[in-house]
Design a protein around this motif. Structure first.
Motif, PDB file in Angstrom:
ATOM      1  N   UNK A 123       0.827  -1.209   0.000  1.00 24.45           N
ATOM      2  CA  UNK A 123       0.000   0.000   0.000  1.00 24.45           C
ATOM      3  C   UNK A 123       0.862   1.261   0.000  1.00 24.45           C
ATOM      4  N   UNK A 124       2.046   1.192   0.583  1.00 18.69           N
ATOM      5  CA  UNK A 124       2.958   2.343   0.584  1.00 18.69           C
ATOM      6  C   UNK A 124       3.389   2.705  -0.840  1.00 18.69           C
ATOM      7  N   UNK A 125       3.686   1.709  -1.650  1.00 15.36           N
ATOM      8  CA  UNK A 125       4.069   1.962  -3.040  1.00 15.36           C
ATOM      9  C   UNK A 125       2.899   2.553  -3.820  1.00 15.36           C
ATOM     10  N   UNK A 126       1.700   2.051  -3.562  1.00 13.86           N
ATOM     11  CA  UNK A 126       0.525   2.562  -4.263  1.00 13.86           C
ATOM     12  C   UNK A 126       0.233   3.999  -3.853  1.00 13.86           C
ATOM     13  N   UNK A 127       0.451   4.323  -2.577  1.00 14.63           N
ATOM     14  CA  UNK A 127       0.284   5.709  -2.117  1.00 14.63           C
ATOM     15  C   UNK A 127       1.304   6.637  -2.779  1.00 14.63           C
ATOM     16  N   UNK A 128       2.513   6.157  -2.980  1.00 10.31           N
ATOM     17  CA  UNK A 128       3.520   6.967  -3.677  1.00 10.31           C
ATOM     18  C   UNK A 128       3.096   7.218  -5.120  1.00 10.31           C
ATOM     19  N   UNK A 129       2.507   6.211  -5.755  1.00  8.25           N
ATOM     20  CA  UNK A 129       1.975   6.402  -7.106  1.00  8.25           C
ATOM     21  C   UNK A 129       0.874   7.456  -7.096  1.00  8.25           C
ATOM     22  N   UNK A 130      -0.022   7.386  -6.120  1.00 13.46           N
ATOM     23  CA  UNK A 130      -1.103   8.376  -6.000  1.00 13.46           C
ATOM     24  C   UNK A 130      -0.524   9.774  -5.818  1.00 13.46           C
ATOM     25  N   UNK A 131       0.470   9.905  -4.937  1.00 15.35           N
ATOM     26  CA  UNK A 131       1.112  11.206  -4.721  1.00 15.35           C
ATOM     27  C   UNK A 131       1.731  11.731  -6.012  1.00 15.35           C
ATOM     28  N   UNK A 132       2.347  10.841  -6.770  1.00 15.27           N
ATOM     29  CA  UNK A 132       2.933  11.239  -8.045  1.00 15.27           C
ATOM     30  C   UNK A 132       1.859  11.746  -9.008  1.00 15.27           C
ATOM     31  N   UNK A 133       0.732  11.072  -9.069  1.00 10.02           N
ATOM     32  CA  UNK A 133      -0.353  11.494  -9.966  1.00 10.02           C
ATOM     33  C   UNK A 133      -0.950  12.827  -9.526  1.00 10.02           C
ATOM     34  N   UNK A 134      -1.125  13.020  -8.222  1.00  4.35           N
ATOM     35  CA  UNK A 134      -1.624  14.309  -7.711  1.00  4.35           C
ATOM     36  C   UNK A 134      -0.648  15.423  -8.091  1.00  4.35           C
TER      37      UNK A 134
END
Length: 187
Positions: A154-165
């Motif tokens: 989930x940490x990696x997926x959150x980093x992806x979300x942060x990148x998209x934001x």
């Protein structure tokens, strides 16, 4: 849009109003010949006043068929993007922690979107600060391009979300004004 003059009108709108009502306008030559305009249709779109936009004369607006498109409710927006994101993580057999995270990510995305539209409205110097549902769709589209093999926690997926934001919303910003402090990421 030009500012309102001392008579309460805006010159470009007065010219368009003359064109709509009389079907033409006077030429700019010395004899001011009347020029008829035929076989033309008009379509206009507008946003509420603010951010460098002035109120438009109601007599001019009355010449159009007016349709109001209201922003969908938070529940509707959440349901749409949550269905897309949850469908993606389930179809790709993502981790159970990532599947549980999908609902929270959509809620966080909507919080960031609301905060950025409230705190950073469009102004004449920041005319490109226009945010809409297309931005939320771009963020979600970036998330659904992920592969389960590359995002295992989930940490990696959150980093992806942060990148998209950052890619969709924050790259547009031109100042270092701290506005993100009004968002609670600890929910």
């Amino acid at each position: 849009m030009n500012n309102v003059d001392s008579y309460g009108t805006q010159q470009p709108i007065a010219l368009l109003k003359l064109l709509f009502e009389k079907g033409g306008f006077y030429g700019r030559e010395k004899d001011l010949n009347w020029m008829m305009i035929r076989d033309i249709s008009f379509l206009a779109a507008m946003d509420k006043a603010g951010g460098g936009r002035n109120e438009v004369d109601t007599r001019f607006i009355s010449m159009f068929s007016v349709w109001n498109m209201a922003f969908p409710s938070d529940d509707t927006v959440t349901h749409i993007y949550q269905s897309i994101l949850e469908g993606h993580v389930k179809a790709n057999n993502c981790n159970a922690s990532i599947q549980l995270l999908a609902e929270r990510i959509v809620t966080l995305t909507l919080q960031v979107y609301k905060a950025i539209t409230k705190e950073l409205p469009a102004t004449p110097s920041k005319f490109h600060y226009i945010f809409n549902l297309r931005d939320l769709s771009r963020i979600t589209a970036g998330l659904v391009q992920s592969k389960a093999a590359f995002y295992t926690s989930d940490r990696q997926f959150l980093r992806l979300w942060r990148n998209e934001i950052t890619r969709v919303l924050f790259d547009r910003l031109i100042s270092d004004e701290p506005f993100i402090s009004c968002i609670s990421f600890n929910k």
